[in-house]
Design a protein around this motif. Structure first.
Motif, PDB file in Angstrom:
ATOM      1  N   GLY A   1       0.786  -1.229   0.000  1.00 19.68           N
ATOM      2  CA  GLY A   1       0.000   0.000   0.000  1.00 19.68           C
ATOM      3  C   GLY A   1       0.816   1.275   0.000  1.00 19.68           C
ATOM      4  N   SER A   2       0.189   2.348   0.488  1.00 21.78           N
ATOM      5  CA  SER A   2       0.819   3.661   0.487  1.00 21.78           C
ATOM      6  C   SER A   2       0.495   4.383   1.787  1.00 21.78           C
ATOM      7  N   VAL A   3       1.272   5.420   2.062  1.00 20.43           N
ATOM      8  CA  VAL A   3       1.043   6.275   3.228  1.00 20.43           C
ATOM      9  C   VAL A   3       1.132   7.726   2.776  1.00 20.43           C
ATOM     10  N   ALA A   4       0.730   8.628   3.659  1.00 16.44           N
ATOM     11  CA  ALA A   4       0.819  10.050   3.335  1.00 16.44           C
ATOM     12  C   ALA A   4       2.270  10.435   3.090  1.00 16.44           C
TER      13      ALA A   4
ATOM     14  N   THR B   1      -2.987  15.656   4.044  1.00 18.27           N
ATOM     15  CA  THR B   1      -3.594  14.641   3.174  1.00 18.27           C
ATOM     16  C   THR B   1      -3.130  14.786   1.731  1.00 18.27           C
ATOM     17  N   SER B   2      -2.106  15.575   1.504  1.00 18.25           N
ATOM     18  CA  SER B   2      -1.673  15.898   0.142  1.00 18.25           C
ATOM     19  C   SER B   2      -0.591  14.941  -0.325  1.00 18.25           C
ATOM     20  N   GLY B   3      -0.951  14.036  -1.216  1.00 17.69           N
ATOM     21  CA  GLY B   3       0.027  13.140  -1.817  1.00 17.69           C
ATOM     22  C   GLY B   3       0.307  11.907  -0.982  1.00 17.69           C
ATOM     23  N   THR B   4       0.751  10.846  -1.652  1.00 17.53           N
ATOM     24  CA  THR B   4       1.101   9.595  -0.989  1.00 17.53           C
ATOM     25  C   THR B   4       2.452   9.098  -1.487  1.00 17.53           C
ATOM     26  N   ARG B   5       3.027   8.208  -0.716  1.00 21.59           N
ATOM     27  CA  ARG B   5       4.263   7.539  -1.139  1.00 21.59           C
ATOM     28  C   ARG B   5       4.156   6.070  -0.780  1.00 21.59           C
ATOM     29  N   VAL B   6       4.907   5.239  -1.491  1.00 24.70           N
ATOM     30  CA  VAL B   6       4.882   3.796  -1.237  1.00 24.70           C
ATOM     31  C   VAL B   6       6.185   3.377  -0.577  1.00 24.70           C
ATOM     32  N   SER B   7       6.198   2.165  -0.059  1.00 23.48           N
ATOM     33  CA  SER B   7       7.388   1.622   0.592  1.00 23.48           C
ATOM     34  C   SER B   7       8.523   1.481  -0.422  1.00 23.48           C
ATOM     35  N   PRO B   8       9.763   1.742   0.008  1.00 30.22           N
ATOM     36  CA  PRO B   8      10.914   1.548  -0.894  1.00 30.22           C
ATOM     37  C   PRO B   8      11.333   0.093  -1.020  1.00 30.22           C
TER      38      PRO B   8
ATOM     39  N   VAL C   1      10.139  -0.761 -10.883  1.00 28.24           N
ATOM     40  CA  VAL C   1       9.164   0.171 -10.319  1.00 28.24           C
ATOM     41  C   VAL C   1       9.072   1.412 -11.191  1.00 28.24           C
ATOM     42  N   ASP C   2       7.980   2.174 -11.010  1.00 22.13           N
ATOM     43  CA  ASP C   2       7.840   3.420 -11.753  1.00 22.13           C
ATOM     44  C   ASP C   2       8.479   4.562 -10.968  1.00 22.13           C
ATOM     45  N   GLU C   3       8.273   5.798 -11.426  1.00 23.36           N
ATOM     46  CA  GLU C   3       8.918   6.944 -10.791  1.00 23.36           C
ATOM     47  C   GLU C   3       8.448   7.169  -9.361  1.00 23.36           C
ATOM     48  N   ARG C   4       7.317   6.590  -8.987  1.00 25.95           N
ATOM     49  CA  ARG C   4       6.808   6.731  -7.618  1.00 25.95           C
ATOM     50  C   ARG C   4       7.128   5.520  -6.749  1.00 25.95           C
ATOM     51  N   GLY C   5       7.862   4.554  -7.298  1.00 25.64           N
ATOM     52  CA  GLY C   5       8.242   3.384  -6.526  1.00 25.64           C
ATOM     53  C   GLY C   5       7.232   2.258  -6.547  1.00 25.64           C
ATOM     54  N   ARG C   6       6.182   2.380  -7.371  1.00 24.28           N
ATOM     55  CA  ARG C   6       5.173   1.322  -7.464  1.00 24.28           C
ATOM     56  C   ARG C   6       5.645   0.227  -8.412  1.00 24.28           C
ATOM     57  N   VAL C   7       5.268  -1.007  -8.105  1.00 24.84           N
ATOM     58  CA  VAL C   7       5.690  -2.152  -8.925  1.00 24.84           C
ATOM     59  C   VAL C   7       4.987  -2.084 -10.283  1.00 24.84           C
ATOM     60  N   VAL C   8       5.760  -2.116 -11.346  1.00 23.86           N
ATOM     61  CA  VAL C   8       5.202  -2.104 -12.700  1.00 23.86           C
ATOM     62  C   VAL C   8       4.747  -3.529 -13.037  1.00 23.86           C
TER      63      VAL C   8
ATOM     64  N   ALA D   1       0.216  -0.298  -4.180  1.00 22.18           N
ATOM     65  CA  ALA D   1       1.626  -0.611  -4.385  1.00 22.18           C
ATOM     66  C   ALA D   1       1.956  -0.902  -5.840  1.00 22.18           C
ATOM     67  N   ALA D   2       0.933  -0.995  -6.690  1.00 22.42           N
ATOM     68  CA  ALA D   2       1.143  -1.412  -8.081  1.00 22.42           C
ATOM     69  C   ALA D   2       0.876  -0.281  -9.062  1.00 22.42           C
ATOM     70  N   ALA D   3       1.662  -0.240 -10.114  1.00 17.85           N
ATOM     71  CA  ALA D   3       1.423   0.668 -11.243  1.00 17.85           C
ATOM     72  C   ALA D   3       0.770  -0.167 -12.334  1.00 17.85           C
ATOM     73  N   ILE D   4      -0.570  -0.125 -12.357  1.00 16.04           N
ATOM     74  CA  ILE D   4      -1.348  -0.992 -13.241  1.00 16.04           C
ATOM     75  C   ILE D   4      -1.900  -0.163 -14.389  1.00 16.04           C
ATOM     76  N   ARG D   5      -1.474  -0.469 -15.568  1.00 14.51           N
ATOM     77  CA  ARG D   5      -1.905   0.315 -16.733  1.00 14.51           C
ATOM     78  C   ARG D   5      -3.130  -0.308 -17.379  1.00 14.51           C
ATOM     79  N   GLN D   6      -4.131   0.538 -17.606  1.00 14.62           N
ATOM     80  CA  GLN D   6      -5.319   0.171 -18.352  1.00 14.62           C
ATOM     81  C   GLN D   6      -5.360   1.020 -19.628  1.00 14.62           C
ATOM     82  N   GLY D   7      -6.382   0.840 -20.425  1.00 14.63           N
ATOM     83  CA  GLY D   7      -6.465   1.593 -21.671  1.00 14.63           C
ATOM     84  C   GLY D   7      -6.518   3.091 -21.465  1.00 14.63           C
ATOM     85  N   TYR D   8      -7.046   3.537 -20.321  1.00 17.84           N
ATOM     86  CA  TYR D   8      -7.187   4.961 -20.041  1.00 17.84           C
ATOM     87  C   TYR D   8      -6.011   5.538 -19.256  1.00 17.84           C
ATOM     88  N   GLY D   9      -5.036   4.698 -18.912  1.00 14.50           N
ATOM     89  CA  GLY D   9      -3.890   5.173 -18.139  1.00 14.50           C
ATOM     90  C   GLY D   9      -3.630   4.294 -16.929  1.00 14.50           C
ATOM     91  N   VAL D  10      -2.768   4.769 -16.027  1.00 16.96           N
ATOM     92  CA  VAL D  10      -2.417   4.010 -14.828  1.00 16.96           C
ATOM     93  C   VAL D  10      -3.481   4.244 -13.763  1.00 16.96           C
TER      94      VAL D  10
END
Length: 398
Positions: free
Chosen positions: A113-116, A238-245, A254-261, A280-289
């Motif tokens: 997951g992610s945290v603030a 509450t502005s923005g989140t980050r994921v575990s390194p 991982v992508d630029e935010r550290g999410r698993v591609v 925790a995942a960078a999941i791409r769909q037809g409309y984007g991540v």
């Protein structure tokens, strides 16, 4: 997929018991009840399940149900391990817990997951409250309960910021609540529900400052980009989140935010024995991540479980497909706005407001628990997640 040579058992290790991780664990355990060659283990730092959809309520001193992860897993056959994940070795297929325990796996489901994001702006780590878990929410509740009068600044005008500002203003009308953000609250909504949201905040006495940037949080104020200071007796960030390194440190792509591609089936593109779910995942769909929400998180957990079972049966996992359905936003206990959306999360013309929207939001917030209950009793062909208060079959479950 290979099994443990000593026992002949395929070990599935799930990291993180958020909405996605819980869905994966219960779904996988339910579908593997009749087979003795699968062992499911869920790892989480605490036994209490964090209802992130209700943290703004806990932050204002309201009592919510205390949900036990072991009790939610009861009867599924899944094993629960409490501990902090401190390292993942993707090549050796092992995970370190609290530095002194090691768990081996054949398949890993990564859902930490992610945290603030408290690192992007100076002073946030030291002087602001967050809503990462129940303990964070209770700290803020204690502070608000002792304030009497004063100013509470909510940094971030996204959905969490809006819900929190509204809840605080309704619960503590003697406090001045200021909502700060780069965008107008409800910016992604169509004009009418956005206007309703703004009017509701105004009725609650929330002062909204849009198109502003916080550059520093001080002990008694926040500093804006133009140099202006906004006094604050308490700041909620509450502005923005980050994921575990940990994923990047493990050598996963991982992508630029550290999410698993991930690939189309939610497997790591660099390690096909690792599935990534939820925030925790960078999941791409037809409309984007995809962006992180419970609405999207639970289906990723279900799909990972279904894919693992398909692979164990010698079949190829199917591609994950997901479309958004709604954006429900509470505005206190008896008011809300629900923006229905197209699959790409763009707004439809249809929306709900007022008490009807509040009831809808409560139904959505409560819906994971009957869903998990249904998962425990699933036949081999079933897989469901909540969608607008209904249960929807996962496409490609079999």
């Amino acid at each position: 997929m290979t099994n443990n040579r000593e026992t002949g058992t395929h070990r599935v290790l799930i990291l993180g018991a958020g909405y996605a991780g819980m869905a994966a664990a219960i779904q996988l355990a339910a579908r593997g009840k009749r087979r003795e060659d699968v062992q499911v283990t869920l790892v989480n730092a605490q036994e209490r399940f964090t209802e992130r959809l209700r943290l703004h309520m806990s932050a204002t001193g309201q009592r919510v149900a205390e949900l036990s992860i072991p009790e939610l897993l009861e009867g599924t056959g899944a094993r629960f391990v409490r501990g902090w994940v401190t390292a993942v070795d993707a090549d050796a297929k092992l995970v370190r817990i609290d530095d002194d325990r090691v768990l081996h796996y054949d398949t890993l489901v990564y859902g930490l997951g992610s945290v603030a994001d408290t690192a992007a702006v100076p002073g946030v780590e030291d002087h602001a409250y967050t809503l990462n878990n129940v303990q964070d929410a209770e700290l803020l509740a204690d502070r608000l309960g002792r304030l009497g009068r004063g100013t509470v600044v909510v940094g971030g005008s996204g959905l969490t910021g809006v819900e929190s500002a509204a809840e605080i203003a309704e619960r503590y009308p003697e406090l001045d609540v200021v909502l700060l953000g780069r965008q107008e609250p409800g910016a992604a909504m169509s004009p009418r529900p956005r206007a309703y949201l703004r009017a509701a905040l105004a009725r609650l006495g929330v002062r909204v400052l849009s198109e502003v940037e916080v550059v520093k949080v001080l002990p008694d104020a926040v500093e804006l980009a133009g140099g202006e200071l906004v006094a604050a007796d308490a700041v909620l960030w509450t502005s923005g989140t980050r994921v575990s390194p940990l994923a990047a440190a493990a050598g996963l792509t991982v992508d630029e935010r550290g999410r698993v591609v991930t690939d189309a089936a939610l497997r790591s593109v660099s390690h096909l024995d690792v599935y990534a779910v939820g925030d925790a995942a960078a999941i791409r769909q037809g409309y984007g991540v995809m962006h992180g929400t419970c609405q999207g998180g639970m289906p990723t957990g279900v799909h990972a479980a279904v894919s693992i079972v398909r692979t164990l049966d010698g079949r190829r996992p199917k591609a994950f497909r997901f479309g958004y359905y709604h954006t429900p936003v509470s505005l206190g206990r008896h008011d809300a706005v629900v923006q229905f959306t197209h699959p790409d999360d763009s707004p439809r013309r249809v929306y709900l407001t007022g008490r009807m929207a509040a009831r809808y939001k409560e139904t959505v917030t409560a819906s994971p628990w009957p869903t998990y209950g249904r998962m425990k009793k699933l036949p081999a062909s079933g897989a469901f997640w909540p969608r607008g208060g209904r249960f929807t079959r996962v496409r490609g479950a079999r």
